[in-house]
Design an enzyme around this catalytic site. Structure first.
Site, PDB file in Angstrom:
ATOM      1  N   LYS A 177      -5.217   7.024  15.782  1.00 38.73           N
ATOM      2  CA  LYS A 177      -4.767   8.007  14.799  1.00 38.73           C
ATOM      3  C   LYS A 177      -4.803   9.434  15.362  1.00 38.73           C
ATOM      4  O   LYS A 177      -4.010  10.289  14.968  1.00 38.73           O
ATOM      5  CB  LYS A 177      -5.598   7.894  13.516  1.00 38.73           C
ATOM      6  CG  LYS A 177      -5.386   6.572  12.782  1.00 38.73           C
ATOM      7  CD  LYS A 177      -3.928   6.383  12.365  1.00 38.73           C
ATOM      8  CE  LYS A 177      -3.723   5.206  11.448  1.00 38.73           C
ATOM      9  NZ  LYS A 177      -2.315   5.077  11.007  1.00 38.73           N
ATOM     10  N   TYR A 184      -9.439   2.677  16.182  1.00 37.67           N
ATOM     11  CA  TYR A 184      -8.636   3.243  15.089  1.00 37.67           C
ATOM     12  C   TYR A 184      -8.585   4.776  15.202  1.00 37.67           C
ATOM     13  O   TYR A 184      -7.516   5.386  15.097  1.00 37.67           O
ATOM     14  CB  TYR A 184      -9.242   2.811  13.749  1.00 37.67           C
ATOM     15  CG  TYR A 184      -8.403   3.166  12.544  1.00 37.67           C
ATOM     16  CD1 TYR A 184      -7.262   2.438  12.221  1.00 37.67           C
ATOM     17  CD2 TYR A 184      -8.759   4.224  11.714  1.00 37.67           C
ATOM     18  CE1 TYR A 184      -6.499   2.762  11.108  1.00 37.67           C
ATOM     19  CE2 TYR A 184      -8.001   4.552  10.600  1.00 37.67           C
ATOM     20  CZ  TYR A 184      -6.872   3.820  10.301  1.00 37.67           C
ATOM     21  OH  TYR A 184      -6.112   4.148   9.198  1.00 37.67           O
ATOM     22  N   THR A 217      -5.738   0.651  -1.256  1.00 32.63           N
ATOM     23  CA  THR A 217      -4.596  -0.183  -0.879  1.00 32.63           C
ATOM     24  C   THR A 217      -5.171  -1.513  -0.399  1.00 32.63           C
ATOM     25  O   THR A 217      -6.388  -1.622  -0.190  1.00 32.63           O
ATOM     26  CB  THR A 217      -3.829   0.463   0.290  1.00 32.63           C
ATOM     27  OG1 THR A 217      -4.696   0.425   1.444  1.00 32.63           O
ATOM     28  CG2 THR A 217      -3.417   1.901   0.013  1.00 32.63           C
ATOM     29  N   PRO A 218      -4.311  -2.502  -0.157  1.00 27.46           N
ATOM     30  CA  PRO A 218      -4.838  -3.776   0.366  1.00 27.46           C
ATOM     31  C   PRO A 218      -5.666  -3.588   1.644  1.00 27.46           C
ATOM     32  O   PRO A 218      -6.661  -4.285   1.845  1.00 27.46           O
ATOM     33  CB  PRO A 218      -3.565  -4.588   0.613  1.00 27.46           C
ATOM     34  CG  PRO A 218      -2.625  -4.108  -0.464  1.00 27.46           C
ATOM     35  CD  PRO A 218      -2.890  -2.627  -0.571  1.00 27.46           C
ATOM     36  N   GLY A 273       0.784  -1.235   0.000  1.00 28.72           N
ATOM     37  CA  GLY A 273       0.000   0.000   0.000  1.00 28.72           C
ATOM     38  C   GLY A 273       0.813   1.281   0.000  1.00 28.72           C
ATOM     39  O   GLY A 273       1.693   1.493  -0.845  1.00 28.72           O
TER      40      GLY A 273
HETATM   41  P1  NAP Z   1      -1.625  -1.871   4.066  1.00 25.81           P
HETATM   42  O1  NAP Z   1      -1.674  -2.018   2.587  1.00 25.81           O
HETATM   43  O2  NAP Z   1      -2.306  -2.902   4.915  1.00 25.81           O
HETATM   44  O3  NAP Z   1      -0.099  -1.707   4.505  1.00 25.81           O
HETATM   45  C1  NAP Z   1       0.269  -1.652   5.853  1.00 25.81           C
HETATM   46  C2  NAP Z   1       1.532  -2.459   6.035  1.00 25.81           C
HETATM   47  O4  NAP Z   1       1.919  -2.362   7.431  1.00 25.81           O
HETATM   48  C3  NAP Z   1       1.349  -3.951   5.728  1.00 25.81           C
HETATM   49  O5  NAP Z   1       2.426  -4.446   4.960  1.00 25.81           O
HETATM   50  C4  NAP Z   1       1.326  -4.553   7.116  1.00 25.81           C
HETATM   51  O6  NAP Z   1       1.739  -5.899   7.152  1.00 25.81           O
HETATM   52  C5  NAP Z   1       2.303  -3.663   7.845  1.00 25.81           C
HETATM   53  N1  NAP Z   1       2.233  -3.863   9.286  1.00 25.81           N
HETATM   54  C6  NAP Z   1       1.155  -4.170  10.054  1.00 25.81           C
HETATM   55  N2  NAP Z   1       1.527  -4.323  11.340  1.00 25.81           N
HETATM   56  C7  NAP Z   1       2.870  -4.095  11.385  1.00 25.81           C
HETATM   57  C8  NAP Z   1       3.835  -4.125  12.420  1.00 25.81           C
HETATM   58  N3  NAP Z   1       3.507  -4.436  13.684  1.00 25.81           N
HETATM   59  N4  NAP Z   1       5.121  -3.838  12.111  1.00 25.81           N
HETATM   60  C9  NAP Z   1       5.477  -3.558  10.831  1.00 25.81           C
HETATM   61  N5  NAP Z   1       4.619  -3.539   9.798  1.00 25.81           N
HETATM   62  C10 NAP Z   1       3.324  -3.809  10.083  1.00 25.81           C
HETATM   63  O7  NAP Z   1      -2.282  -0.487   4.501  1.00 25.81           O
HETATM   64  P2  NAP Z   1      -2.188   0.988   3.878  1.00 25.81           P
HETATM   65  O8  NAP Z   1      -3.545   1.350   3.455  1.00 25.81           O
HETATM   66  O9  NAP Z   1      -1.045   1.115   2.958  1.00 25.81           O
HETATM   67  O10 NAP Z   1      -1.907   1.797   5.234  1.00 25.81           O
HETATM   68  C11 NAP Z   1      -0.688   2.499   5.482  1.00 25.81           C
HETATM   69  C12 NAP Z   1      -0.969   3.519   6.580  1.00 25.81           C
HETATM   70  O11 NAP Z   1      -1.941   4.458   6.097  1.00 25.81           O
HETATM   71  C13 NAP Z   1      -1.568   2.906   7.854  1.00 25.81           C
HETATM   72  O12 NAP Z   1      -1.033   3.558   8.983  1.00 25.81           O
HETATM   73  C14 NAP Z   1      -3.041   3.214   7.720  1.00 25.81           C
HETATM   74  O13 NAP Z   1      -3.689   3.265   8.974  1.00 25.81           O
HETATM   75  C15 NAP Z   1      -2.991   4.567   7.039  1.00 25.81           C
HETATM   76  N6  NAP Z   1      -4.230   4.934   6.340  1.00 25.81           N
HETATM   77  C16 NAP Z   1      -4.681   4.223   5.271  1.00 25.81           C
HETATM   78  C17 NAP Z   1      -5.854   4.615   4.639  1.00 25.81           C
HETATM   79  C18 NAP Z   1      -6.407   3.898   3.427  1.00 25.81           C
HETATM   80  O14 NAP Z   1      -7.508   4.225   2.981  1.00 25.81           O
HETATM   81  N7  NAP Z   1      -5.699   2.950   2.849  1.00 25.81           N
HETATM   82  C19 NAP Z   1      -6.577   5.708   5.117  1.00 25.81           C
HETATM   83  C20 NAP Z   1      -6.088   6.405   6.217  1.00 25.81           C
HETATM   84  C21 NAP Z   1      -4.903   6.009   6.815  1.00 25.81           C
HETATM   85  P3  NAP Z   1       0.599  -7.054   7.143  1.00 25.81           P
HETATM   86  O15 NAP Z   1      -0.081  -6.919   5.806  1.00 25.81           O
HETATM   87  O16 NAP Z   1       1.421  -8.284   7.321  1.00 25.81           O
HETATM   88  O17 NAP Z   1      -0.321  -6.720   8.291  1.00 25.81           O
END
Ligand code: NAP
Length: 247
Positions: free
Chosen positions: A150, A146, A183-184, A17
């Site tokens: 945040k 969550y 993202t995933p 992501g």
């Molecule tokens: P994502 O695709 O699930 O990527 C997050 C990554 O963090 C995954 O590879 C995950 O591994 C890894 N992770 C989880 N727990 C961890 C740990 N303890 N130590 C190290 N790595 C860890 O999610 P994303 O959407 O890219 O999210 C990235 C950030 O953006 C997050 O903080 C999320 O809360 C924030 N965010 C996302 C969105 C959205 O719409 N996508 C919106 C607002 C904020 P696993 O897959 O093995 O768990």
């Protein structure tokens, strides 16, 4: 001139992501990477010193910074992108779920900021970018833990920024607040719904710009805050949410 020429960047959650898109963008802008994730195999294809880093582990943080400094001499940029989402209201949230979400999103970011400040102040400074969320700016009834995690990231960022500015460390710290980025994490959330297509259409309708974000949209904002273009920006919160929180 590449925007991150000569910079060393440690990125968490880089297997997937937003973290992955950030790592790829940073590399294309001349940074040398220390991409990290729980899932080390998922870091394949990224250049640099890839390593497993569980952001909830104090020992993993110390080892990652020691390894980066041994390889490159310093870390200039930390992006705290690792995160997890578990959706439930205050009535449904178990203590175990609350603790899981807080451990990764809030404690993980705290540990990363602390390690980065300790290291960067010895090597001339740096920039920290914490990935919070639109759910760190406004409440969501279905995201009790969550939102709390945040919101913690948002104000931790400002505390770190002020501490470093007052101490004269030349370390900036800012937060980025995405809304719905494809993202995933978001795809899994949509897939769990009883009617995924309806949920997806609802998220698009809720976004004033009229589309979901992409990981690249968020990475572009992270790049700006991590780069020297943002030299006078610290303690700021940048919403990258298609206008969601402007209303
Ligand atoms: P994502 O695709 O699930 O990527 C997050 C990554 O963090 C995954 O590879 C995950 O591994 C890894 N992770 C989880 N727990 C961890 C740990 N303890 N130590 C190290 N790595 C860890 O999610 P994303 O959407 O890219 O999210 C990235 C950030 O953006 C997050 O903080 C999320 O809360 C924030 N965010 C996302 C969105 C959205 O719409 N996508 C919106 C607002 C904020 P696993 O897959 O093995 O768990």
């Amino acid at each position: 001139m590449p925007r991150l020429a000569g910079k060393i960047a440690l990125i968490t959650g880089a297997a997937s992501g937003i973290g992955r898109a950030t790592a790829e963008l940073f590399a294309s802008e001349g940074a040398q990477l220390v991409p990290s994730d729980l899932d080390e195999a998922g870091l394949q294809g990224l250049s640099g010193l890839a390593r497993r880093l569980d952001v909830t582990s104090e020992a993993d943080w110390a080892e990652a910074f020691a390894a980066a400094r041994a390889a490159f001499g310093r870390v200039d940029i930390l992006v705290n992108a690792a995160g997890i989402g578990e959706g439930s209201s205050i009535e449904e949230t178990t203590l175990a779920s609350w603790r899981r979400v807080m451990a990764v999103n809030a404690e993980g970011t705290f540990l990363g900021c602390r390690e980065a400040v300790r290291a960067m102040k010895e090597t001339g400074g740096g920039a920290i970018v914490n990935i919070s969320s639109a759910a760190g700016l406004v409440g969501d009834p279905k995201l009790a833990a969550y939102c709390a995690s945040k919101g913690a990231v948002r104000l931790l960022t400002k505390s770190v920024a002020l501490h470093c500015a007052r101490a004269g460390y030349n370390i900036r710290c800012n937060s980025v607040h995405p809304s719905f980025a494809e993202t995933p994490m978001l795809t899994r959330m949509i897939a769990r719904a009883a009617n995924p297509e309806k949920v997806r259409a609802g998220l698009i309708r809720a976004t004033p710009i009229g589309r979901l974000g992409s990981a690249g949209d968020i990475a572009a904002a992270i790049l700006y805050l991590a780069s020297d273009e943002a030299a006078f920006v610290t303690g700021a919160e940048l919403a990258v949410d298609g206008g969601l929180t402007a209303a």
